[in-house]
Design a protein around this motif. Structure first.
Motif, mmCIF file in Angstrom:
data_model
loop_
_atom_site.group_PDB
_atom_site.id
_atom_site.type_symbol
_atom_site.label_atom_id
_atom_site.label_comp_id
_atom_site.label_asym_id
_atom_site.label_seq_id
_atom_site.Cartn_x
_atom_site.Cartn_y
_atom_site.Cartn_z
ATOM 1 N N ALA A 217 0.838 -1.212 0.000
ATOM 2 C CA ALA A 217 0.000 0.000 0.000
ATOM 3 C C ALA A 217 0.869 1.257 0.000
ATOM 4 C CB ALA A 217 -0.923 -0.005 1.209
ATOM 5 N N LEU A 218 1.947 1.249 0.784
ATOM 6 C CA LEU A 218 2.856 2.394 0.792
ATOM 7 C C LEU A 218 3.497 2.592 -0.579
ATOM 8 C CD1 LEU A 218 4.399 4.657 2.216
ATOM 9 C CD2 LEU A 218 6.090 2.927 2.901
ATOM 10 N N ALA A 219 3.939 1.503 -1.193
ATOM 11 C CA ALA A 219 4.536 1.603 -2.529
ATOM 12 C C ALA A 219 3.521 2.132 -3.538
ATOM 13 C CB ALA A 219 5.061 0.240 -2.973
ATOM 14 N N ALA A 220 2.273 1.704 -3.430
ATOM 15 C CA ALA A 220 1.233 2.191 -4.340
ATOM 16 C C ALA A 220 0.991 3.678 -4.135
ATOM 17 C CB ALA A 220 -0.060 1.405 -4.123
ATOM 18 N N CYS A 221 0.999 4.119 -2.878
ATOM 19 C CA CYS A 221 0.821 5.556 -2.602
ATOM 20 C C CYS A 221 1.970 6.374 -3.177
ATOM 21 C CB CYS A 221 0.715 5.795 -1.104
ATOM 22 S SG CYS A 221 -0.822 5.245 -0.382
ATOM 23 N N LEU A 222 3.190 5.871 -3.011
ATOM 24 C CA LEU A 222 4.346 6.601 -3.537
ATOM 25 C C LEU A 222 4.321 6.637 -5.061
ATOM 26 C CD1 LEU A 222 7.139 5.271 -1.147
ATOM 27 C CD2 LEU A 222 5.970 7.474 -1.060
ATOM 28 N N LEU A 223 3.915 5.544 -5.678
ATOM 29 C CA LEU A 223 3.840 5.507 -7.138
ATOM 30 C C LEU A 223 2.695 6.362 -7.679
ATOM 31 C CD1 LEU A 223 4.564 1.751 -7.806
ATOM 32 C CD2 LEU A 223 5.961 3.679 -8.532
ATOM 33 N N SER A 224 1.632 6.514 -6.902
ATOM 34 C CA SER A 224 0.470 7.264 -7.383
ATOM 35 C C SER A 224 0.761 8.751 -7.520
ATOM 36 C CB SER A 224 -0.720 7.051 -6.452
ATOM 37 O OG SER A 224 -0.500 7.699 -5.217
ATOM 38 N N GLY B 100 3.142 9.964 -9.099
ATOM 39 C CA GLY B 100 3.678 10.182 -10.431
ATOM 40 C C GLY B 100 5.139 10.603 -10.433
ATOM 41 N N ARG B 101 5.710 10.795 -9.270
ATOM 42 C CA ARG B 101 7.115 11.206 -9.155
ATOM 43 C C ARG B 101 7.791 10.322 -8.113
ATOM 44 N NH1 ARG B 101 7.737 17.548 -8.939
ATOM 45 N NH2 ARG B 101 9.175 17.233 -10.658
ATOM 46 N N LEU B 102 8.339 9.226 -8.553
ATOM 47 C CA LEU B 102 9.048 8.330 -7.654
ATOM 48 C C LEU B 102 10.454 8.872 -7.453
ATOM 49 C CD1 LEU B 102 8.537 5.725 -6.112
ATOM 50 C CD2 LEU B 102 9.570 4.493 -7.993
ATOM 51 N N ARG B 103 10.763 9.238 -6.244
ATOM 52 C CA ARG B 103 12.061 9.830 -5.912
ATOM 53 C C ARG B 103 13.011 8.769 -5.381
ATOM 54 N NH1 ARG B 103 12.180 15.372 -7.203
ATOM 55 N NH2 ARG B 103 10.059 16.120 -7.048
#
Length: 68
Positions: A26-33, A35-38
């Motif tokens: 879920a955390l990975a999905a939030c970070l990917l959502s 649109g800017r994966l840092r």
């Protein structure tokens, strides 16, 4: 399983492994959502995954995989 095998689900799977992996997904999905994966997002996810393995070994004394 298709050849008549069975899957054994221990209590620690439902109490530790599944909730942690669902939370990290879920955390990975939030970070990917966003649109800017840092780069720091990757460090956070990697750190959480390493912490998961360390806690799994410390508490359960084994890897969270079945060895045949």
């Amino acid at each position: 399983m298709l050849a008549g095998g069975s899957v054994v689900v221990d209590d620690e799977v439902l109490s530790w492994h599944l909730p942690v992996l669902v939370g990290m997904t879920a955390l990975a999905a939030c970070l990917l959502s966003t649109g800017r994966l840092r780069r720091w997002h990757g460090y956070v996810l990697l750190g959480l995954y390493v912490a998961y393995w360390v806690v799994s070994f410390a508490v359960f004394g084994e890897a969270p995989v079945e060895a045949d």
